[in-house]
Design an enzyme around this catalytic site. Structure first.
Site, PDB file in Angstrom:
ATOM      1  N   GLU A 179      -2.219  -2.891  -7.738  1.00 43.46           N
ATOM      2  CA  GLU A 179      -3.376  -3.227  -6.905  1.00 43.46           C
ATOM      3  C   GLU A 179      -3.915  -1.913  -6.376  1.00 43.46           C
ATOM      4  OE1 GLU A 179      -3.857  -3.094  -3.313  1.00 43.46           O
ATOM      5  OE2 GLU A 179      -2.031  -1.942  -3.068  1.00 43.46           O
ATOM      6  N   HIS A 231      -5.315  -5.433  -1.212  1.00 43.47           N
ATOM      7  CA  HIS A 231      -6.067  -5.115  -0.007  1.00 43.47           C
ATOM      8  C   HIS A 231      -7.247  -6.056   0.239  1.00 43.47           C
ATOM      9  CE1 HIS A 231      -3.798  -1.344  -0.410  1.00 43.47           C
ATOM     10  NE2 HIS A 231      -4.147  -1.044   0.808  1.00 43.47           N
ATOM     11  N   SER A 254       0.855  -1.191   0.000  1.00 45.92           N
ATOM     12  CA  SER A 254       0.000   0.000   0.000  1.00 45.92           C
ATOM     13  C   SER A 254       0.890   1.240   0.000  1.00 45.92           C
ATOM     14  CB  SER A 254      -0.946  -0.045   1.207  1.00 45.92           C
ATOM     15  OG  SER A 254      -2.039   0.807   1.012  1.00 45.92           O
TER      16      SER A 254
END
Lengths: 310, 310
Positions: free
Chosen positions: B214, B281, B115
């Site tokens: 992602e 996630h 992330s």
């Protein structure tokens, strides 16, 4: 006002002129544009719809080919004297590389819009050094853009005087201020679209420029990320000043205020910064020319910009 | 597997090794990290907290100086053999330029996270060519990262075999596929952080690379904007393939699906594209090395990556 002719100023709009309503970004509907058409007509202009102004393909106002074709139709048609975008949303960056810039340079026309339209104005700046008008689209809502908003857009499109916008206490970003006076070309618009231009040919050189930023519905940490991105890519290194418009619905529900973020990320640049300008997605949005010389007086609280039109 | 030693592989973690839990981005709390500490301890590692791991300043885990100091403490301390980020959020890009890269190169350590940690891994790639581990942080929630997630992280940190991840039908991005086989270094991670690196020195050269992407909670039009940004800045021009992980809560409430956007923006690149990888996630997140050679087999549906550790 400093003078600077290194930009292409399109002719001022006059009563009787035809303006084309184009949707280069997100889709809209006739009922949402009705009030905008009424206003433009009231000013003596003749609004006509681009062929695909109401096209719809998901979050886009029709496919890329249609939206690009509409822009090129507007730029090529000698009858059309101005291009009024209906709204922003998203999608301009998908089509700006398809614009016939030779046509834009051959017959410069004033292009009005904001938000996603920042991407279009950046592309027109790159391809034609065309000054633009940063103001509300034809998808007009009187609640958000009352009479003073209409008067401001009218002045920017149909008069050739400088445009002055004052910082006002009612704006959330009003406390963001580094006093001083800066002169430079006003460039910018929506912060998301500015940062989404980094590394592309459309990103303008901000050296000596007054950067205009505004945003809507981005939480403080994302505004931080975008300003940090601009800092880290070097875009802010030579900026002459920063004009901070509205940051609408950006801090709702967060401990950190948008003033905190803006003051922290802009306050150490060593240049004047003026918040509180009613420019952006908030109520009472005012119109400013972009691409033309401006004076940011962060001591007096004013942004004065040369007209986009001649 | 292709071999490529043009990256710095830190030593594999062994039972008894100390690992430091660091928060370079958003804040966390002891109770959120408890399960992560339990897992690491269960693997025979000795997790220790960075001095400011629980610091808090708005959306940041303490001020920039504290977060940078923690990273530099972890890299400088010879007892520390691995750096496990607690979580992402936002903030790594504010501190990556403060990292002592000489220390990183002198004593390479495996750095795990994802992330916002993509920004840290990009910086470590730029500054030290350090291979990294793209996997869950120490703020561990068994509901989202069940046993198979723990086993996957364990394998990437504590074994030296190649890592294979299979595309699975249960993943929303599974229909995104352009068959073919690509070899290249796996680089990437969170799409927001990749695009927020464009134009900065941290943006890796993706020529010949397999790009990993992602995302979480970004609507389809924003995913479109980010991919369009990558296209327009030229970053995708020489990419060997694209590995598409989870796009979690990205399309809720939108007519356009995330598959539509990904297929449209990636499908014409002329390279293999493999969706459906449980990386990101979503529930069941698996861990992959980044910075090391990989084979993307979009026909067979697998991504196989050389280990980050040696």
């Amino acid at each position: 006002m400093p003078t600077d002719e290194h930009c292409l100023r399109p002719p001022v709009l006059r009563a009787g002129d035809t303006v084309m309503l184009v949707s280069p970004s997100g889709p809209t509907r006739p009922e949402r544009v009705a009030r905008g058409i009424e206003l433009l007509t009231g000013w003596g202009l003749r609004p006509v719809l681009a062929p695909n102004a109401y096209a719809r393909q998901g979050y886009l106002a029709g496919g890329d080919e249609l939206r690009a074709a509409d822009l090129n139709t507007a730029f090529a048609d000698p009858e059309v004297r101005g291009v009024i975008c209906t709204r922003g949303g998203y999608g301009a960056q998908r089509v700006v590389d398809l614009i016939d810039m030779a046509a834009v340079r051959r017959d410069p026309k004033v292009v009005a819009g904001f938000s996603d339209i920042t991407a279009l104005q950046f592309a027109l700046w790159r391809g034609a050094r065309l000054a633009g008008v940063h103001g509300p689209g034809a998808a007009w809502l009187d609640d958000r853009t009352p009479l003073r908003s209409a008067e401001s857009l009218h002045a920017a499109l149909m008069t050739t005087g400088p445009v002055t916008v004052e910082a006002v206490r009612e704006e959330e970003t009003y406390p963001v201020r580094v006093p001083g006076r800066a002169e430079g070309r006003l460039l910018g618009g929506n912060l998301c679209l500015i940062t989404a231009s980094i590394g592309t040919p459309d990103m303008p050189d901000l050296t000596g420029a007054v950067l205009l930023i505004e945003e809507v519905q981005e939480p403080p940490y994302k505004v931080d990320r975008m300003l940090t991105h601009l800092r880290r890519c070097g875009a802010l290194a030579g900026v002459a000043g920063v004009a901070v418009g509205q940051f609408t619905e950006c801090a709702d529900g967060w401990d950190t205020t948008i003033v905190d973020v803006l003051a922290e990320r802009l306050g150490d640049l060593g240049v004047p910064v003026l918040g509180g300008l009613p420019i952006g997605h908030g109520v009472g949005q005012l119109t400013v020319p972009v691409g033309t010389p401006a004076v940011l007086d962060a001591t007096a609280g004013t942004l004065t910009t040369s007209p986009a039109v001649r």
